[in-house]
Design a protein around this motif. Structure first.
Motif, short mmCIF file in Angstrom:
data_model
loop_
_atom_site.label_atom_id
_atom_site.label_comp_id
_atom_site.label_asym_id
_atom_site.label_seq_id
_atom_site.Cartn_x
_atom_site.Cartn_y
_atom_site.Cartn_z
N THR A 172 -11.41 -2.12 -11.96
CA THR A 172 -10.07 -1.86 -12.46
C THR A 172 -9.90 -2.35 -13.89
OG1 THR A 172 -9.27 -2.04 -10.23
CG2 THR A 172 -7.65 -2.15 -11.94
N LEU A 210 -8.79 -0.06 -17.03
CA LEU A 210 -7.70 -0.41 -17.96
C LEU A 210 -8.20 -0.46 -19.39
CD1 LEU A 210 -5.93 -3.11 -15.85
CD2 LEU A 210 -4.97 -0.99 -16.59
N VAL A 260 -8.39 3.00 -20.61
CA VAL A 260 -7.05 3.48 -20.94
C VAL A 260 -6.61 2.94 -22.30
CG1 VAL A 260 -4.63 3.27 -20.28
CG2 VAL A 260 -6.32 3.83 -18.59
N MET A 296 -5.83 5.20 -25.62
CA MET A 296 -4.47 5.21 -26.16
C MET A 296 -4.38 4.59 -27.54
SD MET A 296 -1.89 4.35 -23.17
CE MET A 296 -1.43 5.56 -21.98
N ALA A 324 1.59 0.85 -24.75
CA ALA A 324 0.94 0.94 -23.45
C ALA A 324 -0.48 0.38 -23.50
CB ALA A 324 0.92 2.38 -22.98
N CYS A 336 -2.70 -6.59 -18.87
CA CYS A 336 -2.90 -6.43 -17.43
C CYS A 336 -4.32 -6.85 -17.04
CB CYS A 336 -2.66 -4.98 -17.07
SG CYS A 336 -2.45 -4.68 -15.35
N VAL A 339 -3.26 -0.46 -9.26
CA VAL A 339 -3.09 -0.74 -10.69
C VAL A 339 -3.90 0.25 -11.52
CG1 VAL A 339 -3.37 -2.47 -12.46
CG2 VAL A 339 -2.63 -3.13 -10.22
N ALA A 371 -2.68 3.27 -14.16
CA ALA A 371 -3.16 3.39 -15.55
C ALA A 371 -3.67 4.80 -15.80
CB ALA A 371 -4.26 2.37 -15.80
N ILE A 372 -4.43 5.37 -14.84
CA ILE A 372 -4.97 6.71 -15.07
C ILE A 372 -3.84 7.74 -15.08
CG2 ILE A 372 -6.50 8.44 -14.14
CD1 ILE A 372 -8.31 6.39 -13.27
N SER A 404 -0.92 7.23 -16.14
CA SER A 404 -0.21 7.13 -17.41
C SER A 404 -0.94 7.87 -18.52
CB SER A 404 0.00 5.69 -17.80
OG SER A 404 -1.08 5.22 -18.53
N ILE A 405 -2.29 7.90 -18.52
CA ILE A 405 -2.89 8.74 -19.58
C ILE A 405 -2.86 10.20 -19.20
CG2 ILE A 405 -4.39 7.04 -20.65
CD1 ILE A 405 -6.68 8.35 -19.27
N THR A 451 4.21 6.37 -20.58
CA THR A 451 3.57 5.07 -20.72
C THR A 451 4.16 4.03 -19.79
OG1 THR A 451 5.04 4.56 -22.49
CG2 THR A 451 2.94 5.48 -23.07
N VAL A 510 2.10 2.11 -16.95
CA VAL A 510 1.35 0.85 -17.11
C VAL A 510 2.22 -0.34 -16.74
CG1 VAL A 510 -0.04 -0.48 -18.71
CG2 VAL A 510 0.00 1.96 -18.88
N ASP A 511 3.53 -0.24 -17.05
CA ASP A 511 4.45 -1.31 -16.62
C ASP A 511 4.48 -1.41 -15.11
OD1 ASP A 511 4.94 -1.35 -19.22
OD2 ASP A 511 6.95 -0.52 -19.15
N GLY A 563 2.07 -0.68 -13.19
CA GLY A 563 0.82 -1.32 -12.80
C GLY A 563 0.88 -2.83 -12.93
N ILE A 564 1.43 -3.33 -14.06
CA ILE A 564 1.51 -4.79 -14.24
C ILE A 564 2.38 -5.41 -13.16
CG2 ILE A 564 2.39 -6.58 -15.76
CD1 ILE A 564 1.58 -4.98 -18.09
#
Lengths: 111, 171, 123
Positions: free
Chosen positions: A45, A49, A52, A56, A61, A68, C79, C83-84, C86-87, C92, C95-96, C98-99
């Motif tokens: 994971t 991340l 990602v 990006m 993000a 994260c 999580v 993330a995936i 979100s892309i 975006t 990702v929040d 996910g956190i």
């Protein structure tokens, strides 16, 4: 370019996630499952991340994805430790293939 | 007081990283939230400002500990992948005892987390009075205390002692 | 002998599923009208397969500790899933999500393991 690199990192992360879940199914005992799954899924994971973040760039993000990663690396070993301790206290023994169990010996010595 | 200030700065930096935009609204809300968090959680981090005294240890942390940690984690994952995908499951599990000399809570936490994420080992419990860690090892090579200590904790312990515990002599 | 047979069976089934996911363009049920959907949809399907393995352990786990481990792992997988997504969608705030999910699943795992240890939640 960075899109391709991000896809490479996401692919590595997917491989390790899948191997971790396979270990969760294949290995014989709680402790072994916990070990394989925690290690592989955490790195997988984190790699996803990071991919990602690479694809990006330095936007909100992406920075959140980096934070994260930090949260995951700090929290995943602690939760693995808590589960291992709880399951040992609740009386789950190791498999019959195991070599030594110093923790159980010491517990019986104290009690 | 100083501990609260340091905690406030750290929380505010995390807020800035999470919002990643510098305008008045975000800054004010971030300051208020950081103040609340500092007031609520200051008791837990009373011993933090000692870490700011010696900047040399950040050098060790960034260039000594972090690359070693990442390398060990990658090695651990290939190890686990090999063991899981192998049809005969080559494991010899067991719990061994590891002796450690580290005393402070932060150093012990870092050592336990490092052991959990490195090849084949996972911390089960910590005995803080006597300095023992109980480590579940997926492939036991040496069930004694000395050999297990050398094999499991030997890679991280000198570095962590250099990072977290030089203040014991100076105080 | 039986063991090798089971390993081979699992290899064929899981490898066949992964090859199917990678080779055929999978039906894009996640946001079909957005760019670079091909790679992202395959990644999401592989994560779903991994989550299905975790669900096997949750349903058939012999002890409660196995189920707790699987719940913890499925939380970390989600999580990566967020993330995936979100892309894939350029939204975006995933990702929040996910956190927040990472922190919540950490706390819930701690609470479950305390309960497993046989203590109350307020210690």
């Amino acid at each position: 370019m960075s899109d391709t690199l991000g896809m490479v990192f996401i692919g590595i992360g997917l491989f390790f996630d899948f191997v971790g879940c396979l270990g969760l199914v294949r290995l014989p005992n709680v402790y072994n499952r916990l070990q394989a799954a925690t290690k592989c899924v955490t790195l997988g994971t984190c790699s996803i991340l990071f991919g990602v973040f690479l694809s990006m760039g330095f936007v909100a993000a992406g920075i959140k994805a980096l934070l994260c990663i930090v949260f995951l690396v700090l929290t995943a070993p602690v939760s693995a430790h808590a589960i291992a301790r709880g399951s040992h206290r609740s009386g789950i023994r190791l498999t019959e293939k195991s070599v030594t169990d110093a923790y159980a010996e010491d517990d019986e010595g104290e009690a | 007081m100083k501990a609260k200030l340091v905690l406030f700065v750290v929380v505010f930096l995390v807020w800035l990283g999470l919002s990643w935009s510098v305008d008045v609204q975000h800054l004010v809300v971030g300051a208020v939230v950081s103040l609340l968090v500092t007031a609520a959680a200051a008791g837990m981090f009373r011993r933090t400002p000692r870490l700011l005294k010696r900047p040399g240890r950040y050098f060790y942390f960034l260039f000594g500990y972090v690359p070693l940690f990442i390398w060990e984690v990658v090695k651990a994952n290939f190890d686990v992948a090999y063991r899981v995908l192998n049809p005969v499951l080559p494991i010899r599990p067991g719990i061994v005892k590891v002796k450690t000399d580290l005393k402070s809570d932060l150093a012990l936490t870092f050592l336990a987390n490092s052991i959990t994420l490195t090849p084949g080992t996972m911390t089960v419990d910590v005995d803080r009075e006597n300095g023992f860690l109980y480590v579940h090892w997926i492939n036991v090579k040496d069930p004694d205390i000395e050999g297990a200590t050398r094999l499991v904790a030997g890679r991280f312990e000198p570095l962590l002692r250099k990072i977290f515990e030089p203040e014991e002599e100076s105080e | 002998m039986m063991r090798f047979l089971r390993w081979f069976l699992g290899f064929v089934v899981l490898g066949g599923l992964i090859a199917l996911i990678i080779a055929r363009p999978a039906p894009a049920i996640f946001y079909p009208d957005l760019p670079h959907t091909g790679f992202v949809v395959r990644a999401l399907y592989i994560l779903l397969l991994a989550g299905a393995l975790c669900m096997y352990r949750i349903i058939f786990g012999p002890t409660a500790a196995d189920r707790i481990v699987a719940i913890d792992i499925i939380g970390i997988l989600i999580v990566g899933f967020c993330a995936i997504v979100s892309i894939a969608t350029n939204r975006t705030w995933y990702v929040d999500v996910g956190i927040a999910w990472a922190l919540q699943s950490f706390i819930s795992t701690l609470a479950l393991s305390k309960h497993l240890e046989g203590k109350g939640f307020d210690e």
